[in-house]
Design an enzyme around this catalytic site. Structure first.
Site, PDB file in Angstrom:
ATOM      1  N   CYS A   1      67.129  33.162  15.563  1.00 36.60           N
ATOM      2  CA  CYS A   1      67.914  32.215  14.774  1.00 36.60           C
ATOM      3  C   CYS A   1      67.303  30.813  14.787  1.00 36.60           C
ATOM      4  O   CYS A   1      67.077  30.210  13.750  1.00 36.60           O
ATOM      5  CB  CYS A   1      69.352  32.161  15.288  1.00 36.60           C
ATOM      6  SG  CYS A   1      70.408  31.066  14.323  1.00 36.60           S
TER       7      CYS A   1
ATOM      8  N   GLU B   1      62.000  34.839  29.000  1.00 39.13           N
ATOM      9  CA  GLU B   1      61.687  34.787  27.576  1.00 39.13           C
ATOM     10  C   GLU B   1      60.171  34.673  27.431  1.00 39.13           C
ATOM     11  O   GLU B   1      59.555  33.762  27.992  1.00 39.13           O
ATOM     12  CB  GLU B   1      62.383  33.605  26.911  1.00 39.13           C
ATOM     13  CG  GLU B   1      61.920  33.297  25.493  1.00 39.13           C
ATOM     14  CD  GLU B   1      62.037  34.480  24.540  1.00 39.13           C
ATOM     15  OE1 GLU B   1      61.025  34.823  23.893  1.00 39.13           O
ATOM     16  OE2 GLU B   1      63.134  35.062  24.459  1.00 39.13           O
TER      17      GLU B   1
ATOM     18  N   LYS C   1      65.079  28.572   8.065  1.00 39.23           N
ATOM     19  CA  LYS C   1      65.378  29.078   6.719  1.00 39.23           C
ATOM     20  C   LYS C   1      66.362  28.159   6.012  1.00 39.23           C
ATOM     21  O   LYS C   1      66.179  27.827   4.828  1.00 39.23           O
ATOM     22  CB  LYS C   1      65.935  30.487   6.808  1.00 39.23           C
ATOM     23  CG  LYS C   1      66.371  31.082   5.476  1.00 39.23           C
ATOM     24  CD  LYS C   1      67.143  32.363   5.690  1.00 39.23           C
ATOM     25  CE  LYS C   1      68.507  32.099   6.319  1.00 39.23           C
ATOM     26  NZ  LYS C   1      69.261  33.349   6.585  1.00 39.23           N
TER      27      LYS C   1
ATOM     28  N   GLU D   1      89.881  26.546  -5.880  1.00 38.63           N
ATOM     29  CA  GLU D   1      91.283  26.692  -6.287  1.00 38.63           C
ATOM     30  C   GLU D   1      91.536  28.016  -6.998  1.00 38.63           C
ATOM     31  O   GLU D   1      92.662  28.517  -7.015  1.00 38.63           O
ATOM     32  CB  GLU D   1      91.710  25.526  -7.180  1.00 38.63           C
ATOM     33  CG  GLU D   1      91.069  25.494  -8.550  1.00 38.63           C
ATOM     34  CD  GLU D   1      91.543  24.295  -9.372  1.00 38.63           C
ATOM     35  OE1 GLU D   1      92.747  24.230  -9.692  1.00 38.63           O
ATOM     36  OE2 GLU D   1      90.705  23.421  -9.688  1.00 38.63           O
TER      37      GLU D   1
ATOM     38  N   HIS E   1      92.896  20.621  -6.701  1.00 36.68           N
ATOM     39  CA  HIS E   1      92.306  20.459  -8.033  1.00 36.68           C
ATOM     40  C   HIS E   1      91.625  19.104  -8.160  1.00 36.68           C
ATOM     41  O   HIS E   1      92.141  18.104  -7.659  1.00 36.68           O
ATOM     42  CB  HIS E   1      93.410  20.583  -9.091  1.00 36.68           C
ATOM     43  CG  HIS E   1      92.915  20.485 -10.496  1.00 36.68           C
ATOM     44  ND1 HIS E   1      92.244  21.533 -11.109  1.00 36.68           N
ATOM     45  CD2 HIS E   1      92.965  19.466 -11.393  1.00 36.68           C
ATOM     46  CE1 HIS E   1      91.936  21.146 -12.335  1.00 36.68           C
ATOM     47  NE2 HIS E   1      92.363  19.907 -12.527  1.00 36.68           N
TER      48      HIS E   1
ATOM     49  N   GLU F   1      66.833  35.668  -0.208  1.00 37.33           N
ATOM     50  CA  GLU F   1      66.897  34.266   0.205  1.00 37.33           C
ATOM     51  C   GLU F   1      65.546  33.589   0.024  1.00 37.33           C
ATOM     52  O   GLU F   1      65.466  32.479  -0.521  1.00 37.33           O
ATOM     53  CB  GLU F   1      67.347  34.174   1.665  1.00 37.33           C
ATOM     54  CG  GLU F   1      68.823  34.486   1.862  1.00 37.33           C
ATOM     55  CD  GLU F   1      69.220  34.545   3.326  1.00 37.33           C
ATOM     56  OE1 GLU F   1      70.421  34.390   3.616  1.00 37.33           O
ATOM     57  OE2 GLU F   1      68.346  34.767   4.187  1.00 37.33           O
TER      58      GLU F   1
ATOM     59  N   CYS G   1      67.562  31.637  11.082  1.00 34.66           N
ATOM     60  CA  CYS G   1      68.626  30.874  10.429  1.00 34.66           C
ATOM     61  C   CYS G   1      68.303  29.397  10.247  1.00 34.66           C
ATOM     62  O   CYS G   1      68.466  28.839   9.157  1.00 34.66           O
ATOM     63  CB  CYS G   1      69.925  30.971  11.242  1.00 34.66           C
ATOM     64  SG  CYS G   1      70.258  32.563  11.984  1.00 34.66           S
TER      65      CYS G   1
ATOM     66  N   TYR H   1      68.951  40.696   2.128  1.00 31.51           N
ATOM     67  CA  TYR H   1      69.275  39.276   2.104  1.00 31.51           C
ATOM     68  C   TYR H   1      68.071  38.406   2.422  1.00 31.51           C
ATOM     69  O   TYR H   1      67.908  37.311   1.849  1.00 31.51           O
ATOM     70  CB  TYR H   1      70.449  38.976   3.036  1.00 31.51           C
ATOM     71  CG  TYR H   1      70.163  39.071   4.514  1.00 31.51           C
ATOM     72  CD1 TYR H   1      69.791  37.950   5.230  1.00 31.51           C
ATOM     73  CD2 TYR H   1      70.277  40.281   5.191  1.00 31.51           C
ATOM     74  CE1 TYR H   1      69.526  38.030   6.597  1.00 31.51           C
ATOM     75  CE2 TYR H   1      70.018  40.373   6.546  1.00 31.51           C
ATOM     76  CZ  TYR H   1      69.644  39.239   7.247  1.00 31.51           C
ATOM     77  OH  TYR H   1      69.378  39.332   8.584  1.00 31.51           O
TER      78      TYR H   1
END
Length: 451
Positions: free
Chosen positions: A42, A34, A50, A439, A434, A181, A47, A177
């Site tokens: 992410c 890496e 954010k 519902e 409820h 966002e 993710c 998105y």
């Protein structure tokens, strides 16, 4: 031929780390490289940070609601510096977990860039060549910078978490998105937000009714959203950014954010050295088992440009290990994936949109929109939507779309039922909880339209 490793993974994001760890658990000798930080898009620049910003941006409404419910409270000022410090401390903590997981799995980790030299060899930025029986490419994607004059003046979603201070005003270019966002996030944090999208409605590809409600609610909450609009000029003037839009509007902003899509991170990766087939957008072409046209090279996650979601990358990684290291050929299932868009209001979706379903077969549409109890009592005009798309022939629920607070939490549960093939009558047989928003999913008795 002997190799240094059974598996070499390029990329330390969610898909790459999962594949490395699970493969190592089978007894394989595994290494991973890496070049930046473990955790990938992410954890480090997507993710997680954010969602922390989403949480932060929702507190002004919560404080206002608390006052409406009788609490003696008032809004203070948001301290970006304090929040940013805590956010990055959390990202550091998560990166540390990823590193410890790799170490505990006896995966050799290289903090270096790896490129492909041939079908069984990678070259590290240190100059070292390493051989492997299998190579897995999991390098993810990056923000796409559009072809605009002076586009270098704009920032991307990668940069937003690193700002020294929040701008007082920002123009967000894009209607997907990510753009939507961050429009909601920054608006909630007190930034004056303008958003341009060249299309006729934001969130292209999602259900039309849901898109319309989200756009209306974004404008209601203060986002200056303009569809059918783009910029044609952008210049730096006195430390700010002057822009001219296609509609002739000229405005100056502290920042311009470019959120016009993402591209696979394959530039300079050396895939051509091994003859790996690529798509027109730079994506790696793979089959249902994540294998490229070169038998020893596989790819998972955003770099394949199939479904750009972290949980999907992880499932692809698991399928790869099942196929290659456990002798159990496992195709990837990309059907009926639930997902959430953390706009404000939040959007949860699974299955077909009304528009797509209508093109396939005759359907019934069950839909309701209403003001939920909590915000209605507080005097806010927020609206939510619950929607089911149902096959007329089989009665199966083909799609569900929810625009509401915590829609992501709801759609995860609905996704189970839809994936199992639940019918509208199965939903009807479930007793309502409820009083809740959810519902409505089991109390809609008559279709609002058929087609």
């Amino acid at each position: 031929m002997s190799f240094d490793y059974d598996l070499f993974v390029i990329g330390g994001g969610s898909g790459g780390v999962r594949a490395a760890r699970v493969a190592a658990a089978t007894g394989a000798k595994v290494a991973l490289a890496e070049e930046y930080r473990m955790g990938g898009t992410c954890v480090i620049r997507g993710c997680v940070p954010k969602k922390l910003m989403v949480f932060a941006s929702e507190f002004p409404n919560a404080v206002q609601d608390a006052a409406a419910y009788g609490w003696d409270v008032s809004n203070g000022d948001f301290n970006w510096t304090d929040f940013r410090g805590k956010m990055h401390a959390e990202l550091d903590r998560l990166e540390g977990i990823y590193r410890r997981l790799l170490d505990g799995s006896e995966v050799t980790a290289y903090d270096a860039r790896a490129t492909i030299k041939d079908a069984h060899t990678v070259t590290l930025s240190t100059g070292e060549d390493i051989t492997a029986k299998h190579i897995l490419v999991a390098v993810g994607g990056r923000p796409t910078v559009p072809d605009l004059p002076n586009a270098h003046l704009g920032i991307t979603s990668n940069d937003i978490f690193l700002l020294d201070e929040l701008p007082k005003s920002i123009l967000i270019i894009g209607g997907g998105y990510i753009a939507c966002e961050f429009a909601g996030i920054l608006n909630g944090l007190g930034v004056e937000v303008t958003q341009y999208y060249r299309g006729e409605q934001i969130l292209r590809g999602f259900d039309g009714e849901a898109r319309g409600l989200i756009a209306d609610q974004m404008r209601e909450k203060g986002v200056d959203l303009h569809c059918g609009t783009n910029i044609v000029e952008m210049e730096e003037r006195d430390g700010k950014i002057w822009t001219k839009a296609t509609n002739g509007t000229e405005q100056t902003f502290d920042k311009v954010m470019l959120a016009t899509g993402r591209s696979p991170n394959t530039d300079g990766l050396g895939l051509e050295n091994a003859g790996v087939e690529m798509g027109r957008y730079g994506q790696i072409i793979v089959d249902e088992y994540n294998q490229t046209n070169i038998p020893s090279i596989y790819a998972v996650g955003d770099v394949t440009d199939r479904v750009q979601l972290t949980p999907v990358a992880i499932r692809e990684a698991m399928a790869f290990v099942e196929t290659v290291f456990k002798g159990n050929p496992t195709p990837v299932d990309h059907d009926l994936i639930p997902s959430a868009v953390f706009t404000q209001p939040e959007f949860g979706t699974v299955g077909l949109s009304e528009e797509d379903a209508r093109e396939i077969e005759p359907i019934e549409v069950y839909s309701t929109s209403f003001r939920p109890m909590q915000t209605l009592f507080a005097g806010r005009d927020d609206r939510v939507m619950m929607k089911l798309i149902v096959s007329q022939e089989t009665r199966k629920v083909l799609g569900c779309h929810i625009v509401a607070p915590q829609a992501g939490e709801m759609i995860q549960m609905v996704g189970i039922a839809v994936k199992m093939g639940a019918t509208k009558e199965d939903f009807d047989r479930v007793c309502a909880v409820h009083p809740t928003m959810a519902e409505e999913l089991v109390t809609m008795k008559s279709p609002v339209r058929t087609s």
